[in-house]
Design a protein around this motif. Structure first.
Motif, mmCIF file in Angstrom:
data_model
loop_
_atom_site.group_PDB
_atom_site.id
_atom_site.type_symbol
_atom_site.label_atom_id
_atom_site.label_comp_id
_atom_site.label_asym_id
_atom_site.label_seq_id
_atom_site.Cartn_x
_atom_site.Cartn_y
_atom_site.Cartn_z
ATOM 1 N N LEU A 111 0.817 -1.209 0.000
ATOM 2 C CA LEU A 111 0.000 0.000 0.000
ATOM 3 C C LEU A 111 0.855 1.265 0.000
ATOM 4 C CD1 LEU A 111 -2.996 0.721 -0.003
ATOM 5 C CD2 LEU A 111 -2.935 0.729 2.494
ATOM 6 N N CYS A 112 2.113 1.159 0.434
ATOM 7 C CA CYS A 112 3.003 2.325 0.453
ATOM 8 C C CYS A 112 3.192 2.913 -0.948
ATOM 9 C CB CYS A 112 4.377 1.931 0.999
ATOM 10 S SG CYS A 112 4.437 1.752 2.764
ATOM 11 N N PHE A 113 3.449 2.042 -1.894
ATOM 12 C CA PHE A 113 3.720 2.467 -3.263
ATOM 13 C C PHE A 113 2.744 1.723 -4.171
ATOM 14 C CE2 PHE A 113 7.741 2.272 -0.842
ATOM 15 C CZ PHE A 113 7.941 3.638 -0.692
ATOM 16 N N PRO A 114 1.464 2.142 -4.168
ATOM 17 C CA PRO A 114 0.406 1.354 -4.803
ATOM 18 C C PRO A 114 0.656 1.098 -6.284
ATOM 19 C CG PRO A 114 -0.526 3.073 -3.435
ATOM 20 C CD PRO A 114 0.931 3.359 -3.544
ATOM 21 N N ASN A 115 0.282 -0.085 -6.681
ATOM 22 C CA ASN A 115 0.355 -0.481 -8.082
ATOM 23 C C ASN A 115 -0.876 -1.319 -8.369
ATOM 24 O OD1 ASN A 115 0.804 -1.592 -10.557
ATOM 25 N ND2 ASN A 115 2.867 -2.325 -10.123
ATOM 26 N N GLU A 116 -1.843 -0.726 -9.052
ATOM 27 C CA GLU A 116 -3.095 -1.418 -9.312
ATOM 28 C C GLU A 116 -2.911 -2.647 -10.194
ATOM 29 O OE1 GLU A 116 -4.170 3.004 -9.000
ATOM 30 O OE2 GLU A 116 -2.419 1.753 -9.364
ATOM 31 N N ASN A 117 -1.774 -2.763 -10.842
ATOM 32 C CA ASN A 117 -1.536 -3.877 -11.754
ATOM 33 C C ASN A 117 -0.647 -4.961 -11.152
ATOM 34 O OD1 ASN A 117 -3.019 -2.649 -13.899
ATOM 35 N ND2 ASN A 117 -1.281 -1.265 -14.231
ATOM 36 N N ILE A 118 -0.724 -5.124 -9.835
ATOM 37 C CA ILE A 118 0.047 -6.177 -9.181
ATOM 38 C C ILE A 118 -0.334 -7.521 -9.795
ATOM 39 C CG2 ILE A 118 0.568 -7.298 -6.984
ATOM 40 C CD1 ILE A 118 -0.484 -4.728 -5.631
ATOM 41 N N SER A 119 0.641 -8.280 -10.151
ATOM 42 C CA SER A 119 0.373 -9.565 -10.800
ATOM 43 C C SER A 119 0.119 -10.649 -9.766
ATOM 44 C CB SER A 119 1.547 -9.971 -11.686
ATOM 45 O OG SER A 119 1.360 -11.277 -12.177
ATOM 46 N N SER A 120 -0.925 -11.429 -9.986
ATOM 47 C CA SER A 120 -1.211 -12.552 -9.090
ATOM 48 C C SER A 120 -0.369 -13.763 -9.439
ATOM 49 C CB SER A 120 -2.695 -12.919 -9.177
ATOM 50 O OG SER A 120 -3.030 -13.284 -10.506
ATOM 51 N N SER A 121 0.480 -13.631 -10.447
ATOM 52 C CA SER A 121 1.289 -14.773 -10.871
ATOM 53 C C SER A 121 2.765 -14.615 -10.514
ATOM 54 C CB SER A 121 1.152 -14.980 -12.386
ATOM 55 O OG SER A 121 1.640 -13.849 -13.090
ATOM 56 N N ILE A 122 3.104 -13.603 -9.678
ATOM 57 C CA ILE A 122 4.506 -13.471 -9.290
ATOM 58 C C ILE A 122 4.942 -14.723 -8.535
ATOM 59 C CG2 ILE A 122 4.452 -10.956 -9.234
ATOM 60 C CD1 ILE A 122 4.287 -11.043 -6.241
ATOM 61 N N SER A 123 6.140 -15.131 -8.786
ATOM 62 C CA SER A 123 6.624 -16.392 -8.234
ATOM 63 C C SER A 123 7.231 -16.178 -6.859
ATOM 64 C CB SER A 123 7.681 -16.990 -9.177
ATOM 65 O OG SER A 123 8.224 -18.171 -8.630
ATOM 66 N N PRO A 124 6.773 -16.917 -5.828
ATOM 67 C CA PRO A 124 7.350 -16.765 -4.488
ATOM 68 C C PRO A 124 8.850 -17.026 -4.491
ATOM 69 C CG PRO A 124 5.331 -18.051 -4.401
ATOM 70 C CD PRO A 124 5.664 -17.889 -5.850
ATOM 71 N N ALA A 125 9.580 -16.316 -3.640
ATOM 72 C CA ALA A 125 11.035 -16.475 -3.563
ATOM 73 C C ALA A 125 11.404 -17.850 -3.034
ATOM 74 C CB ALA A 125 11.627 -15.394 -2.664
ATOM 75 N N LYS A 126 12.506 -18.371 -3.556
ATOM 76 C CA LYS A 126 13.037 -19.631 -3.050
ATOM 77 C C LYS A 126 14.534 -19.672 -3.314
ATOM 78 C CE LYS A 126 11.824 -22.153 -7.283
ATOM 79 N NZ LYS A 126 11.083 -23.309 -7.824
ATOM 80 N N SER A 127 15.208 -20.505 -2.554
ATOM 81 C CA SER A 127 16.661 -20.620 -2.711
ATOM 82 C C SER A 127 17.012 -21.201 -4.069
ATOM 83 C CB SER A 127 17.242 -21.515 -1.611
ATOM 84 O OG SER A 127 17.007 -20.949 -0.343
ATOM 85 N N ALA A 128 18.069 -20.629 -4.672
ATOM 86 C CA ALA A 128 18.546 -21.121 -5.971
ATOM 87 C C ALA A 128 20.065 -21.012 -5.971
ATOM 88 C CB ALA A 128 17.940 -20.311 -7.112
ATOM 89 N N GLY A 129 20.736 -22.113 -5.696
ATOM 90 C CA GLY A 129 22.189 -22.066 -5.592
ATOM 91 C C GLY A 129 22.606 -21.236 -4.401
ATOM 92 N N LEU A 130 23.426 -20.218 -4.645
ATOM 93 C CA LEU A 130 23.875 -19.331 -3.576
ATOM 94 C C LEU A 130 22.976 -18.116 -3.432
ATOM 95 C CD1 LEU A 130 27.730 -19.419 -4.192
ATOM 96 C CD2 LEU A 130 26.407 -20.739 -2.525
ATOM 97 N N GLY A 131 21.966 -18.000 -4.286
ATOM 98 C CA GLY A 131 21.100 -16.831 -4.233
ATOM 99 C C GLY A 131 19.638 -17.221 -4.138
ATOM 100 N N LEU A 132 18.754 -16.352 -4.679
ATOM 101 C CA LEU A 132 17.323 -16.567 -4.634
ATOM 102 C C LEU A 132 16.742 -16.426 -6.029
ATOM 103 C CD1 LEU A 132 16.431 -14.350 -1.524
ATOM 104 C CD2 LEU A 132 16.451 -16.837 -1.588
ATOM 105 N N SER A 133 15.667 -17.137 -6.275
ATOM 106 C CA SER A 133 14.906 -16.953 -7.499
ATOM 107 C C SER A 133 13.496 -16.550 -7.130
ATOM 108 C CB SER A 133 14.895 -18.243 -8.326
ATOM 109 O OG SER A 133 14.166 -19.257 -7.653
#
Length: 635
Positions: A111-133
């Motif tokens: 709500l701080c920086f509203p974006n009416e076009n937030i995608s419901s398909s964004i992929s939750p973060a998960k570990s990928a090697g030494l970083g995150l995907s």
């Protein structure tokens, strides 16, 4: 964006006028009465215009999905956030978690920086090697900008007045107002619980905590910087005013006594996972009297957490709570949720010393319903936040028992146990406010005489629109009667009692509504007026009830059983059963849709017991009438 242009114009710290209520939009959920109460209370305390209260109707749960967020929260908030709004205050009873594609995020952060076009398909973060995907938030445009927030466009700083109860949410503004007036370097202490990490991925965060402690110490506050790997020990941090530390997952370390005005954040991946209850740090800190705090609603990963050094750098340099939170948080639209008055500015206003003793404006004893002769509750209301200690005994010179509540509150209730019946007690009440001012008051209280025993069991008989209660008469010698309390289950409390005379062993309640549930509470009264413990029963008055007017006639062919029909289309048929014993041995005679049955298989001189069972179309038993005793003539 307009937001970027405004920030670029302000390159040096500007004078900020705390308490500018016209810049605040307060969001209340009309589906939760307490949410509205919290919002109206806050608006009055901060001189926020009535037109700045945004009334929405949304989920009453802790979280909501993206579709309902856009329709029920985002759209009405953006419509109400006219020019000049810089801060949004969400209130108790509004969701604080946003569910997107199976993952939870901080609703306030989106709500701080509203974006009416937030995608419901964004992929939750998960570990990928030494970083995150996957999705890991967005870089914050306000992070470490070193100037006061001016808003612009659809950009706001969002905090919330929330917590385990609505009263706690209301208290947050009162605590903030006290802190703005009376916090000095001698008022409270800083506690910074680092771990002494020498290297590795958590080293920068640990160094931030140490630097934050040095910032507070440099401002003149007595400060503990703990470098031991474990958390500071229980009850070891009295008078805590400023805190940042780690690490105990989804747990509160009860080491602190919070000063009124205290601000603290705990570095923990689940620190705000349940701010209205449970063991998470934010919830428990609010219960114990912290004034402003924050945490993560789900795994934020260390690099995205609010930075301790930046937070206290800004908070103690003239910035308000909301500004300090977001200036110190590198990632937007992510996991951080902040609880407290956004306008709270503990380092801005001119300070003075509170030398006024607290006043006790209300002192009331209430007998415990179940044990009024041995237990009581003491309600204390002061004119400011105080801790309370109560000492009591049967002699003014011997206060042998005591109860103490360390959390500073305006309203306290204390449980008094192991009292003796019909005994006069002397109490000494000591109240201490956050500035150390003390008020002592003495009072007397007499417990009730010995109470009569409770009724053991209430029998229930149900008919259409009617409930009959029966019980065995109390055997006490000084019986004065009974008090019967009643309520519908949709109500919150019992109404005035129905007074029943000494010889009462039943009560018929008529004019009731089918498909509702009623609660009854029966209490014995002795001649001293003492009430027995409660005997309660809950009765669901189903639409399908036992048949009425069940009767028998002897005929030349045997026995005719008849009854009145149950007036409901849901009734499929009636099942008639018979036995030679009143309590057992019943066997089915037949099912019928009629309201009578001829039993020709009877023996002269025998006694039979009949029951009629109402059945629905699924064959379920929906009511039983009987047993009806029939003695067949011997002739």
């Amino acid at each position: 964006m307009l937001f970027k242009i405004v920030l670029g114009m302000l390159l040096v710290p500007a004078l900020f006028l705390a308490g500018e209520g016209s810049k605040v939009l307060v969001v209340v959920n009309e589906n939760v009465k307490e949410s509205v109460e919290v919002g109206v209370y806050y608006a009055k305390k901060r001189n926020i215009p009535e037109g700045n209260i945004c009334r929405i109707k949304c989920s009453v749960t802790d979280g909501t999905d993206i579709s309902n967020y856009k329709k029920q929260i985002l759209e009405p908030v953006l419509k109400a956030a006219r020019n000049g709004i810089q801060y949004i205050v969400m209130t108790y009873g509004t969701p604080y978690m946003l569910s997107i594609n199976g993952a939870n995020y901080s609703l306030d952060a989106f709500l701080c920086f509203p974006n009416e076009n937030i995608s419901s398909s964004i992929s939750p973060a998960k570990s990928a090697g030494l970083g995150l995907s996957g999705y890991t938030g967005e870089p914050s445009q306000y992070y470490n900008k070193s100037f006061h927030f001016q808003g612009g466009g659809r950009n706001f700083l969002v905090t919330r007045l929330d917590g385990p109860t609505a009263d706690i949410a209301k208290e947050l503004v009162d605590r903030a107002l006290y802190g703005e007036q009376f916090i000095t370097t001698k008022y409270g202490k800083g506690v910074f619980d680092a771990r002494g990490i020498k290297s590795g991925g958590y080293y920068p965060a640990d160094q931030d905590i140490i630097e934050a402690g040095n910032i507070v110490k440099g401002k003149g506050y007595e400060t503990l910087i703990d470098l031991n790997p474990g958390e500071v020990s229980d009850k070891s941090c009295p008078d805590t005013l400023w805190y940042f530390g780690w690490y105990s997952y989804n747990n509160y370390n009860d080491a602190f006594t919070w000063k009124v005005g205290a601000v603290g954040i705990h570095f923990d991946s689940a620190s705000a996972i349940g701010i209205r209850g449970g063991q998470c740090w934010v919830s428990q800190a609010l219960l114990r009297g912290i004034t402003a705090t924050g945490g993560a609603v789900s795994e934020p990963y260390a690099d995205n957490y609010t930075r301790a050094n930046l937070f206290f750098k800004y908070l103690l340099d003239g910035y308000n709570f909301a500004e300090a939170c977001y200036l110190a948080t590198p990632t937007a639209k992510w996991m951080m949720c902040f609880v407290g008055d956004p306008l709270y500015s503990p380092s801005f206003s001119e300070k003075k010393t509170d030398t006024n003793k607290p006043s006790i404006v209300n002192l009331e004893f209430q007998k415990n319903d179940n044990n009024p002769d041995k237990e009581a509750e003491l309600f204390v209301t002061a004119d400011k936040f105080v801790s309370v200690k109560i000492e009591y005994g049967k002699d003014k010179n011997d206060y042998s028992k005591s109860v103490k509540l360390e959390v500073k509150k305006i309203k306290h209730n204390l449980d008094l146990r192991e009292l003796k019946p019909a005994t006069n007690y002397f109490f000494r009440l000591t109240c201490v406010d956050s500035s150390g001012n003390v008020q002592i008051q003495e009072v007397e209280y007499k417990t009730a005489a010995s109470v009569p025993p409770a009724i053991e069991y209430i029998n229930v008989e149900k008919h259409s629109g009617e409930i009959i209660l029966t019980w065995e008469k109390s055997s006490i010698e000084d019986l004065a009667g009974y008090k019967l309390f009643k309520m519908e289950m949709s109500e919150k409390s019992y109404g005035s009692p129905i007074e029943l005379p000494v010889d009462s062993v039943s009560y018929t309640d008529k004019g009731l509504i089918n498909e509702k549930t009623y609660a009854y509470c029966l209490r014995v009264v002795n001649k001293d007026g003492a009430l027995s413990p409660k005997t309660e029963i809950y009765v669901a008055l189903s639409e399908l009830l036992p048949v009425t007017n069940l009767k028998a006639e002897q005929k030349s062919y045997g026995v005719k059983i008849s009854w009145s029909a149950v007036p409901s289309r849901k009734v499929a048929n009636y099942e008639i059963v018979r036995s030679l014993k009143v309590k057992s041995g019943y066997k089915k005679l037949r099912n019928t849709t009629e309201t009578s049955l001829a039993d020709i298989n009877v023996k002269k001189g025998s006694t039979y017991y009949y029951k009629v069972i109402t059945k629905d179309k699924n064959g379920a038993e929906r009511g039983v009438s009987g047993p009806l005793e029939v003695k067949v003539d011997a002739k």
